[in-house]
Design an enzyme around this catalytic site. Structure first.
Site, PDB file in Angstrom:
ATOM      1  CG  ASP A  28      21.243 -25.753  -5.725  1.00  0.00           C
ATOM      2  OD1 ASP A  28      21.685 -25.919  -6.904  1.00  0.00           O
ATOM      3  OD2 ASP A  28      21.702 -26.521  -4.826  1.00  0.00           O
ATOM      4  N   GLY A  29      18.657 -26.257  -7.383  1.00  0.00           N
ATOM      5  CA  GLY A  29      17.934 -27.536  -7.759  1.00  0.00           C
ATOM      6  C   GLY A  29      17.150 -27.520  -9.073  1.00  0.00           C
ATOM      7  NE  ARG A  63      22.680 -29.246 -15.366  1.00  0.00           N
ATOM      8  CZ  ARG A  63      22.282 -29.282 -14.078  1.00  0.00           C
ATOM      9  NH1 ARG A  63      22.138 -30.304 -13.297  1.00  0.00           N
ATOM     10  NH2 ARG A  63      22.804 -28.397 -13.400  1.00  0.00           N
ATOM     11  CG  HIS A 106      18.791 -23.995 -15.892  1.00  0.00           C
ATOM     12  ND1 HIS A 106      19.332 -23.984 -14.418  1.00  0.00           N
ATOM     13  CD2 HIS A 106      19.787 -24.518 -16.507  1.00  0.00           C
ATOM     14  CE1 HIS A 106      20.289 -24.710 -14.425  1.00  0.00           C
ATOM     15  NE2 HIS A 106      20.728 -24.919 -15.521  1.00  0.00           N
ATOM     16  CB  SER A 109      28.486 -19.269  -8.343  1.00  0.00           C
ATOM     17  OG  SER A 109      28.645 -20.605  -9.048  1.00  0.00           O
ATOM     18  CG  LEU A 166      11.740  -6.232  -4.424  1.00  0.00           C
ATOM     19  CD1 LEU A 166      11.971  -6.584  -3.001  1.00  0.00           C
ATOM     20  CD2 LEU A 166      10.828  -7.292  -5.446  1.00  0.00           C
ATOM     21  NE  ARG A 211      22.223 -24.574  -1.515  1.00  0.00           N
ATOM     22  CZ  ARG A 211      23.591 -24.383  -2.204  1.00  0.00           C
ATOM     23  NH1 ARG A 211      24.552 -23.892  -1.592  1.00  0.00           N
ATOM     24  NH2 ARG A 211      23.856 -25.106  -3.310  1.00  0.00           N
TER      25      ARG A 211
HETATM   26  C1  IPE Z   1      24.738 -22.282  -5.986  1.00  0.00           C
HETATM   27  O1  IPE Z   1      24.404 -23.698  -6.595  1.00  0.00           O
HETATM   28  C2  IPE Z   1      24.918 -21.204  -6.977  1.00  0.00           C
HETATM   29  C3  IPE Z   1      23.595 -20.890  -7.497  1.00  0.00           C
HETATM   30  C4  IPE Z   1      22.667 -21.003  -7.136  1.00  0.00           C
HETATM   31  C5  IPE Z   1      23.797 -19.698  -8.412  1.00  0.00           C
HETATM   32  P1  IPE Z   1      25.413 -24.562  -7.246  1.00  0.00           P
HETATM   33  O2  IPE Z   1      24.382 -25.528  -7.630  1.00  0.00           O
HETATM   34  O3  IPE Z   1      26.273 -24.120  -8.189  1.00  0.00           O
HETATM   35  O4  IPE Z   1      26.181 -24.938  -5.723  1.00  0.00           O
HETATM   36  P2  IPE Z   1      27.107 -26.232  -5.502  1.00  0.00           P
HETATM   37  O5  IPE Z   1      28.055 -26.423  -6.501  1.00  0.00           O
HETATM   38  O6  IPE Z   1      26.131 -27.278  -5.415  1.00  0.00           O
HETATM   39  O7  IPE Z   1      27.501 -25.930  -4.142  1.00  0.00           O
HETATM   40  C1  IPE Z   2      20.546 -23.908  -9.603  1.00  0.00           C
HETATM   41  O1  IPE Z   2      20.214 -25.156  -9.883  1.00  0.00           O
HETATM   42  C2  IPE Z   2      20.846 -22.839 -10.597  1.00  0.00           C
HETATM   43  C3  IPE Z   2      22.100 -22.534 -10.932  1.00  0.00           C
HETATM   44  C4  IPE Z   2      23.190 -22.719 -10.253  1.00  0.00           C
HETATM   45  C5  IPE Z   2      22.389 -21.792 -12.421  1.00  0.00           C
HETATM   46  P1  IPE Z   2      21.217 -26.242 -10.469  1.00  0.00           P
HETATM   47  O2  IPE Z   2      21.467 -26.302 -11.892  1.00  0.00           O
HETATM   48  O3  IPE Z   2      22.557 -26.234  -9.676  1.00  0.00           O
HETATM   49  O4  IPE Z   2      20.513 -27.453 -10.056  1.00  0.00           O
HETATM   50  P2  IPE Z   2      21.074 -28.856  -9.489  1.00  0.00           P
HETATM   51  O5  IPE Z   2      21.656 -28.678  -7.961  1.00  0.00           O
HETATM   52  O6  IPE Z   2      22.075 -29.393 -10.449  1.00  0.00           O
HETATM   53  O7  IPE Z   2      19.845 -29.635  -9.215  1.00  0.00           O
HETATM   54 MG    MG Z   3      23.081 -26.927  -7.819  1.00  0.00          MG
END
Ligand code: IPE
Ligand code: IPE
Ligand code: MG
Length: 249
Positions: free
Chosen positions: A21-22, A34, A38, A66, A132, A189
Protein backbone atom coordinates in the site's frame (compact mmCIF):
# COMPACT_ATOMS: atom_id res chain seq x y z
CA UNK A 1 27.29 -7.10 9.90
CA UNK A 2 24.71 -6.87 7.13
CA UNK A 3 21.00 -7.17 7.85
CA UNK A 4 21.00 -10.39 5.86
CA UNK A 5 23.63 -11.84 8.21
CA UNK A 6 21.60 -10.75 11.22
CA UNK A 7 18.69 -12.99 10.18
CA UNK A 8 18.36 -16.28 12.01
CA UNK A 9 18.32 -18.59 9.01
CA UNK A 10 16.95 -21.44 11.10
CA UNK A 11 13.82 -19.49 12.05
CA UNK A 12 12.73 -17.88 8.83
CA UNK A 13 9.07 -17.34 8.04
CA UNK A 14 8.04 -19.93 5.46
CA UNK A 15 5.31 -17.72 4.03
CA UNK A 16 5.29 -13.91 3.93
CA UNK A 17 2.20 -12.04 2.75
CA UNK A 18 2.33 -8.34 1.87
CA UNK A 19 -0.35 -5.67 1.51
CA UNK A 20 1.52 -3.38 -0.85
CA UNK A 21 0.00 0.00 0.00
CA UNK A 22 1.01 3.62 -0.53
CA UNK A 23 1.73 3.87 -4.26
CA UNK A 24 -0.70 6.77 -4.73
CA UNK A 25 0.61 8.77 -1.79
CA UNK A 26 4.20 8.12 -2.85
CA UNK A 27 3.38 9.68 -6.23
CA UNK A 28 1.36 12.56 -4.77
CA UNK A 29 4.22 13.53 -2.46
CA UNK A 30 6.36 13.98 -5.58
CA UNK A 31 3.72 15.86 -7.56
CA UNK A 32 3.27 12.86 -9.87
CA UNK A 33 0.20 11.02 -11.17
CA UNK A 34 -0.92 7.98 -9.14
CA UNK A 35 0.03 5.75 -12.08
CA UNK A 36 3.68 6.71 -11.61
CA UNK A 37 3.44 5.34 -8.07
CA UNK A 38 2.10 2.05 -9.39
CA UNK A 39 4.97 1.87 -11.91
CA UNK A 40 7.50 2.41 -9.14
CA UNK A 41 5.61 -0.21 -7.14
CA UNK A 42 6.49 -2.77 -9.79
CA UNK A 43 10.18 -1.94 -9.32
CA UNK A 44 9.73 -2.59 -5.59
CA UNK A 45 8.09 -5.94 -6.32
CA UNK A 46 11.14 -7.04 -8.28
CA UNK A 47 13.48 -6.04 -5.42
CA UNK A 48 11.37 -7.77 -2.79
CA UNK A 49 11.02 -10.97 -4.81
CA UNK A 50 14.81 -11.08 -5.21
CA UNK A 51 15.38 -10.39 -1.50
CA UNK A 52 12.85 -13.03 -0.44
CA UNK A 53 14.43 -15.56 -2.75
CA UNK A 54 17.93 -14.71 -1.47
CA UNK A 55 16.72 -15.33 2.09
CA UNK A 56 15.18 -18.68 1.09
CA UNK A 57 11.61 -17.63 1.81
CA UNK A 58 9.44 -20.32 0.24
CA UNK A 59 6.14 -18.49 -0.28
CA UNK A 60 5.50 -14.81 -0.94
CA UNK A 61 1.93 -13.60 -1.43
CA UNK A 62 1.42 -10.09 -2.77
CA UNK A 63 -1.92 -8.29 -2.57
CA UNK A 64 -1.91 -6.59 -5.96
CA UNK A 65 -5.58 -5.76 -6.53
CA UNK A 66 -8.55 -6.24 -4.21
CA UNK A 67 -12.19 -6.86 -5.08
CA UNK A 68 -12.84 -3.39 -3.65
CA UNK A 69 -10.23 -1.88 -5.97
CA UNK A 70 -12.66 -2.47 -8.89
CA UNK A 71 -14.47 0.62 -7.52
CA UNK A 72 -11.53 2.93 -8.29
CA UNK A 73 -11.78 5.32 -11.25
CA UNK A 74 -11.93 3.29 -14.49
CA UNK A 75 -8.78 4.97 -15.78
CA UNK A 76 -6.74 3.85 -12.77
CA UNK A 77 -8.12 0.29 -12.97
CA UNK A 78 -7.25 0.10 -16.66
CA UNK A 79 -3.79 1.51 -16.01
CA UNK A 80 -3.17 -1.12 -13.35
CA UNK A 81 -4.30 -3.95 -15.66
CA UNK A 82 -1.98 -2.77 -18.45
CA UNK A 83 0.89 -2.36 -16.02
CA UNK A 84 0.38 -5.87 -14.73
CA UNK A 85 0.38 -7.37 -18.20
CA UNK A 86 3.47 -5.37 -19.16
CA UNK A 87 5.38 -6.37 -16.02
CA UNK A 88 4.43 -10.03 -16.18
CA UNK A 89 5.31 -10.32 -19.85
CA UNK A 90 8.67 -8.64 -19.28
CA UNK A 91 9.56 -10.66 -16.17
CA UNK A 92 8.44 -14.20 -17.06
CA UNK A 93 11.82 -15.28 -18.48
CA UNK A 94 13.73 -14.02 -15.43
CA UNK A 95 11.23 -15.53 -13.01
CA UNK A 96 11.60 -18.88 -14.73
CA UNK A 97 15.40 -18.64 -14.72
CA UNK A 98 15.35 -17.85 -11.00
CA UNK A 99 13.10 -20.76 -10.07
CA UNK A 100 10.11 -18.59 -9.17
CA UNK A 101 6.73 -20.24 -9.64
CA UNK A 102 3.79 -17.89 -10.17
CA UNK A 103 0.34 -18.59 -8.78
CA UNK A 104 -2.76 -16.39 -8.71
CA UNK A 105 -5.60 -16.25 -6.24
CA UNK A 106 -8.80 -14.25 -6.58
CA UNK A 107 -11.87 -13.85 -8.73
CA UNK A 108 -9.89 -14.11 -11.96
CA UNK A 109 -13.02 -14.39 -14.11
CA UNK A 110 -13.55 -10.67 -13.56
CA UNK A 111 -10.23 -9.84 -15.24
CA UNK A 112 -10.21 -8.72 -18.87
CA UNK A 113 -9.38 -11.48 -21.35
CA UNK A 114 -5.91 -10.08 -22.20
CA UNK A 115 -4.88 -10.11 -18.53
CA UNK A 116 -6.14 -13.67 -18.15
CA UNK A 117 -4.19 -14.85 -21.19
CA UNK A 118 -0.94 -13.27 -19.99
CA UNK A 119 -1.32 -14.69 -16.50
CA UNK A 120 -2.11 -18.18 -17.76
CA UNK A 121 0.97 -18.10 -19.95
CA UNK A 122 3.20 -16.97 -17.06
CA UNK A 123 1.72 -19.60 -14.71
CA UNK A 124 2.35 -22.32 -17.31
CA UNK A 125 5.88 -21.11 -18.11
CA UNK A 126 6.98 -20.92 -14.47
CA UNK A 127 5.19 -24.06 -13.21
CA UNK A 128 8.50 -25.90 -12.71
CA UNK A 129 9.96 -23.30 -10.29
CA UNK A 130 10.96 -24.74 -6.93
CA UNK A 131 12.86 -21.91 -5.23
CA UNK A 132 10.05 -19.49 -4.44
CA UNK A 133 6.28 -19.60 -4.96
CA UNK A 134 5.07 -16.09 -5.74
CA UNK A 135 1.33 -15.81 -5.20
CA UNK A 136 -0.39 -12.80 -6.72
CA UNK A 137 -3.71 -11.91 -5.12
CA UNK A 138 -5.69 -10.32 -7.92
CA UNK A 139 -9.32 -9.31 -7.78
CA UNK A 140 -9.08 -11.00 -4.40
CA UNK A 141 -11.03 -10.51 -1.21
CA UNK A 142 -11.27 -12.83 1.71
CA UNK A 143 -15.04 -12.52 2.06
CA UNK A 144 -15.46 -13.40 -1.63
CA UNK A 145 -13.21 -16.41 -1.09
CA UNK A 146 -15.17 -17.55 1.98
CA UNK A 147 -18.49 -17.14 0.18
CA UNK A 148 -17.15 -19.21 -2.75
CA UNK A 149 -15.89 -21.90 -0.38
CA UNK A 150 -19.29 -22.02 1.33
CA UNK A 151 -21.03 -22.50 -2.02
CA UNK A 152 -18.63 -25.32 -2.96
CA UNK A 153 -19.01 -27.03 0.41
CA UNK A 154 -22.81 -26.92 0.35
CA UNK A 155 -22.70 -28.17 -3.26
CA UNK A 156 -20.52 -31.10 -2.20
CA UNK A 157 -22.91 -31.92 0.66
CA UNK A 158 -25.91 -31.79 -1.71
CA UNK A 159 -24.16 -34.15 -4.12
CA UNK A 160 -23.28 -36.52 -1.29
CA UNK A 161 -19.50 -36.10 -1.78
CA UNK A 162 -19.18 -34.62 1.70
CA UNK A 163 -21.07 -35.35 4.92
CA UNK A 164 -22.08 -32.39 7.07
CA UNK A 165 -20.69 -34.13 10.17
CA UNK A 166 -17.25 -34.30 8.51
CA UNK A 167 -16.92 -30.53 7.95
CA UNK A 168 -14.12 -29.14 10.11
CA UNK A 169 -11.47 -26.40 9.91
CA UNK A 170 -9.36 -28.49 7.57
CA UNK A 171 -12.31 -28.97 5.21
CA UNK A 172 -12.83 -25.22 5.00
CA UNK A 173 -9.11 -24.66 4.36
CA UNK A 174 -9.27 -27.19 1.52
CA UNK A 175 -12.01 -25.23 -0.23
CA UNK A 176 -10.12 -21.92 -0.18
CA UNK A 177 -8.02 -20.63 -3.07
CA UNK A 178 -4.99 -20.99 -0.77
CA UNK A 179 -5.53 -24.74 -0.27
CA UNK A 180 -2.01 -25.55 -1.50
CA UNK A 181 -0.27 -22.90 0.62
CA UNK A 182 0.76 -22.85 4.26
CA UNK A 183 -0.81 -20.05 6.34
CA UNK A 184 1.30 -16.87 6.29
CA UNK A 185 3.76 -16.62 9.18
CA UNK A 186 4.25 -12.90 8.66
CA UNK A 187 1.94 -10.28 7.18
CA UNK A 188 3.48 -6.94 6.21
CA UNK A 189 1.44 -3.84 5.40
CA UNK A 190 3.23 -0.81 4.01
CA UNK A 191 1.83 2.72 3.67
CA UNK A 192 0.90 3.45 7.27
CA UNK A 193 -2.60 1.97 7.56
CA UNK A 194 -3.15 -0.59 10.31
CA UNK A 195 -5.93 -2.63 8.74
CA UNK A 196 -6.27 -5.86 6.81
CA UNK A 197 -8.56 -4.65 3.97
CA UNK A 198 -10.25 -8.00 3.33
CA UNK A 199 -7.01 -9.96 2.90
CA UNK A 200 -6.56 -13.61 4.02
CA UNK A 201 -8.89 -13.28 7.02
CA UNK A 202 -9.10 -17.03 7.61
CA UNK A 203 -5.45 -17.73 6.87
CA UNK A 204 -4.09 -15.02 9.20
CA UNK A 205 -5.58 -16.52 12.39
CA UNK A 206 -2.08 -16.86 13.91
CA UNK A 207 0.02 -14.70 11.61
CA UNK A 208 2.39 -12.09 13.04
CA UNK A 209 1.54 -8.58 11.77
CA UNK A 210 4.12 -5.95 10.84
CA UNK A 211 2.99 -2.45 9.91
CA UNK A 212 5.31 0.17 8.48
CA UNK A 213 4.76 3.76 7.37
CA UNK A 214 7.10 3.24 4.39
CA UNK A 215 5.22 3.59 1.10
CA UNK A 216 5.39 0.50 -1.08
CA UNK A 217 7.67 2.04 -3.79
CA UNK A 218 10.27 2.72 -1.05
CA UNK A 219 10.16 -0.85 0.26
CA UNK A 220 13.10 -3.07 -0.66
CA UNK A 221 15.58 -5.62 0.66
CA UNK A 222 16.48 -3.73 3.83
CA UNK A 223 12.83 -3.12 4.72
CA UNK A 224 11.94 -6.78 4.10
CA UNK A 225 14.75 -8.02 6.33
CA UNK A 226 13.74 -5.49 9.04
CA UNK A 227 10.28 -7.07 9.00
CA UNK A 228 11.76 -10.57 9.21
CA UNK A 229 13.92 -9.51 12.16
CA UNK A 230 10.81 -8.17 13.89
CA UNK A 231 9.11 -11.51 13.22
CA UNK A 232 12.06 -13.39 14.70
CA UNK A 233 11.69 -11.39 17.90
CA UNK A 234 8.10 -12.60 18.43
CA UNK A 235 7.14 -15.59 20.53
CA UNK A 236 4.38 -17.56 18.80
CA UNK A 237 2.34 -19.02 21.64
CA UNK A 238 -0.79 -20.27 19.84
CA UNK A 239 -2.81 -19.88 23.02
CA UNK A 240 -0.26 -21.55 25.30
CA UNK A 241 1.93 -19.86 27.91
CA UNK A 242 5.55 -18.87 27.53
CA UNK A 243 6.95 -21.65 29.76
CA UNK A 244 5.29 -24.32 27.61
CA UNK A 245 6.84 -22.86 24.48
CA UNK A 246 10.31 -22.75 26.07
CA UNK A 247 9.91 -26.37 27.22
CA UNK A 248 8.95 -27.50 23.73
CA UNK A 249 12.00 -25.93 22.10
C1 IPE B 1 -5.33 -2.75 -0.08
O1 IPE B 1 -5.01 -1.42 -0.34
C2 IPE B 1 -5.39 -3.52 -1.35
C3 IPE B 1 -4.12 -3.72 -2.03
C4 IPE B 1 -2.95 -3.38 -1.58
C5 IPE B 1 -4.20 -4.40 -3.28
P1 IPE B 1 -6.13 -0.30 -0.46
O2 IPE B 1 -5.43 0.98 -0.57
O3 IPE B 1 -7.09 -0.63 -1.52
O4 IPE B 1 -6.85 -0.44 0.95
P2 IPE B 1 -7.83 0.56 1.71
O5 IPE B 1 -8.89 0.93 0.75
O6 IPE B 1 -7.02 1.73 2.13
O7 IPE B 1 -8.30 -0.24 2.90
C1 IPE C 1 -1.60 0.20 -3.36
O1 IPE C 1 -1.38 1.55 -3.37
C2 IPE C 1 -1.80 -0.36 -4.74
C3 IPE C 1 -3.15 -0.85 -4.99
C4 IPE C 1 -4.14 -0.89 -4.13
C5 IPE C 1 -3.44 -1.33 -6.33
P1 IPE C 1 -2.59 2.59 -3.38
O2 IPE C 1 -2.98 2.85 -4.79
O3 IPE C 1 -3.68 2.13 -2.49
O4 IPE C 1 -1.88 3.87 -2.77
P2 IPE C 1 -2.48 4.88 -1.72
O5 IPE C 1 -3.00 4.10 -0.55
O6 IPE C 1 -3.58 5.63 -2.42
O7 IPE C 1 -1.33 5.75 -1.36
MG1 MG D 1 -4.10 2.43 -0.52
Amino acid sequence: MSLFDKLDHNRLPVHIAIIMDGNGRWAKARGLERGEGHKEGVVAIKKVVEAASKASIQYLTLYAFSTENWSRPAEEVEGLMHLMVYAITRETTDLKRNGVRIMCIGDLDRLPEYVHTTLDECIRETAGGTRLTLVIALSYSSRWELAEATKKITGAVTRGILQEKDINEETIGNYLTTRDLPDPDLLIRTGGERRISNFLLWQCAYTEFYFTDTFWPDFGEKELYDAVLYYQGRERRYGKISEQIEFEQ
